[in-house]
Design an enzyme around this catalytic site. Structure first.
Site, mmCIF file in Angstrom:
data_model
loop_
_atom_site.group_PDB
_atom_site.id
_atom_site.type_symbol
_atom_site.label_atom_id
_atom_site.label_comp_id
_atom_site.label_asym_id
_atom_site.label_seq_id
_atom_site.Cartn_x
_atom_site.Cartn_y
_atom_site.Cartn_z
ATOM 1 N N LYS A 177 -65.992 -57.090 -28.199
ATOM 2 C CA LYS A 177 -67.049 -58.037 -27.841
ATOM 3 C C LYS A 177 -66.568 -58.903 -26.682
ATOM 4 O O LYS A 177 -65.403 -59.284 -26.626
ATOM 5 C CB LYS A 177 -67.374 -58.895 -29.075
ATOM 6 C CG LYS A 177 -68.355 -60.028 -28.879
ATOM 7 C CD LYS A 177 -68.572 -60.764 -30.206
ATOM 8 C CE LYS A 177 -69.374 -62.046 -30.044
ATOM 9 N NZ LYS A 177 -69.548 -62.757 -31.326
ATOM 10 N N LYS A 226 -70.268 -55.141 -27.937
ATOM 11 C CA LYS A 226 -71.169 -56.281 -28.114
ATOM 12 C C LYS A 226 -71.014 -57.267 -26.960
ATOM 13 O O LYS A 226 -70.015 -57.978 -26.885
ATOM 14 C CB LYS A 226 -70.883 -56.990 -29.441
ATOM 15 C CG LYS A 226 -71.771 -58.215 -29.694
ATOM 16 C CD LYS A 226 -71.489 -58.834 -31.051
ATOM 17 C CE LYS A 226 -72.265 -60.137 -31.283
ATOM 18 N NZ LYS A 226 -71.994 -60.744 -32.600
ATOM 19 N N ASP A 228 -66.530 -61.371 -36.875
ATOM 20 C CA ASP A 228 -66.278 -61.483 -35.433
ATOM 21 C C ASP A 228 -65.059 -62.377 -35.231
ATOM 22 O O ASP A 228 -65.139 -63.603 -35.372
ATOM 23 C CB ASP A 228 -67.496 -62.085 -34.725
ATOM 24 C CG ASP A 228 -68.685 -61.133 -34.692
ATOM 25 O OD1 ASP A 228 -68.786 -60.273 -35.591
ATOM 26 O OD2 ASP A 228 -69.509 -61.248 -33.767
#
Length: 355
Positions: free
Chosen positions: A255, A291, A192
């Site tokens: 995300k 996400k 991430d």
């Protein structure tokens, strides 16, 4: 939600393709075929930088807000159906600990909870006792990647590492790449990353694209989730453009947040990002995951996110291959709701600790 300068009317129910996108066949933008990954579908290889893909993006904010405002009243999931949706949500959670006081033992407890997220007696009562249920991943700092990989050995649960100077993303670029590479060596199969917000705020889109390309290359076989830190991007148009550019540069997921911003995941920013995912798929044929992270802590809220995912992108985006939820306390509230469904009573929150 998106339109060109030639078409001032914005239709909130579906994105309008730019003229350049309509004229160019999708196959021409993606010259290579990428084999299916462990996530069950072909990875997003990215496409060459082309500003026509995002220059004319517009966001009809009032229409988007109306779309979100109607969401709770348009769908109602109750009783057994609600329990089923919540069990599905568990399989999409990136169970997370990203605190300054993290310890090896806390990470091990988190991993144990990921393997057994719901008490067996509740699963038995729900008719789910003979099925395997675990969270989508564990998400930790690089320091604890090796610990998590060892604790999850044989479980099939991937380890995701936050990287690139999380959460601010302001360390030197070469150190960002080294951090990614170190986490991959330690066993992280998902990374991430955080983008440099300055690139978005100053409109330096080529720099954002180049940065994301470097992150994608450093990840190798590990999937890369691009954290936009949407609460710091100022406008929904910036969110839409940053989403598109990160996907063009090869992001496997986009995300919302680090969870450290003052404003994190919201249904409104989710709608904007999902529309960009849909537009990207229409252009290229590649599916990019989504996400939400930060502030997603109540079971009733995740139901709205799931409904939005299904309505905007389809049933496939309810699976962990394409949908993850960055959360820590959400799992405890889901377990409380499942216990209430089985017994008719709400239990205290502390009875459903992470581990």
């Amino acid at each position: 939600m998106t339109t060109t300068s030639k078409s001032p009317r914005v239709v909130p129910a579906a994105p309008v393709r730019t003229e350049a996108a309509k004229a160019a066949p999708a196959a021409a933008a993606v010259p290579v075929i990428v084999p299916a990954s462990a996530h069950g579908h072909a990875r997003n290889p990215g496409v060459p930088y082309d500003s026509s893909w995002f220059d004319d993006i517009r966001v009809n904010l009032s229409a988007a807000e109306r779309r979100i405002a109607t969401l709770p009243g348009r769908r109602s999931v109750k009783k057994d159906a609600q329990a089923g949706w919540l069990l599905k949500a568990i399989s999409c959670i990136d169970l997370t600990t990203l605190s300054g006081d993290d310890t090896t033992e806390r990470v091990k407890r988190l991993c144990a909870k990921a393997i057994t997220p719901v008490r067996q007696d509740l699963l038995d009562a729900l008719g789910f006792g003979d099925r395997q249920l675990h969270t989508g991943a564990i998400c930790v700092y690089h320091r604890y990647v090796a610990t998590a990989v060892e604790a999850l050995d044989g479980s099939g649960i991937p380890v995701a590492a936050v990287s690139t100077g999380f959460p601010a993303g302001l360390i030197p670029h070469d150190l960002k790449l080294k951090e990614i590479e170190a986490s991959v060596r330690d066993g992280a199969s998902e990374i991430d990353i955080v983008i440099t917000r300055e690139h978005v705020l100053t409109g330096n889109w080529k720099a954002l694209y180049a940065e994301m390309q470097d992150f994608r290359a450093a990840c190798g076989d590990a999937h890369v989730k691009a954290i936009l830190a949407t609460g710091e991007l100022k406008t929904m148009r910036n969110v839409a453009k940053a989403s598109m550019i990160c996907m063009m540069a090869g992001a496997d997921f986009i995300k919302t947040s680090t969870g450290k911003e003052s404003t994190n995941a919201t249904p409104l920013v989710t709608l904007i990002m999902l529309r960009m995912i849909r537009d990207y798929q229409q252009r290229t044929g590649y599916k990019v995951g989504y996400k939400p992270a930060g502030g997603v802590s109540a079971a009733k809220d995740i139901l709205n996110y799931q409904i939005l995912m299904k309505e905007e992108l389809g049933r496939e985006w309810l699976e962990p291959d394409l949908f993850r939820i960055g959360a820590s306390s959400l799992l405890a509230d889901i377990e409380r709701q499942l216990e209430h469904h089985v017994t008719g009573r709400y239990s205290a929150f502390h009875r459903h600790a992470i581990g």
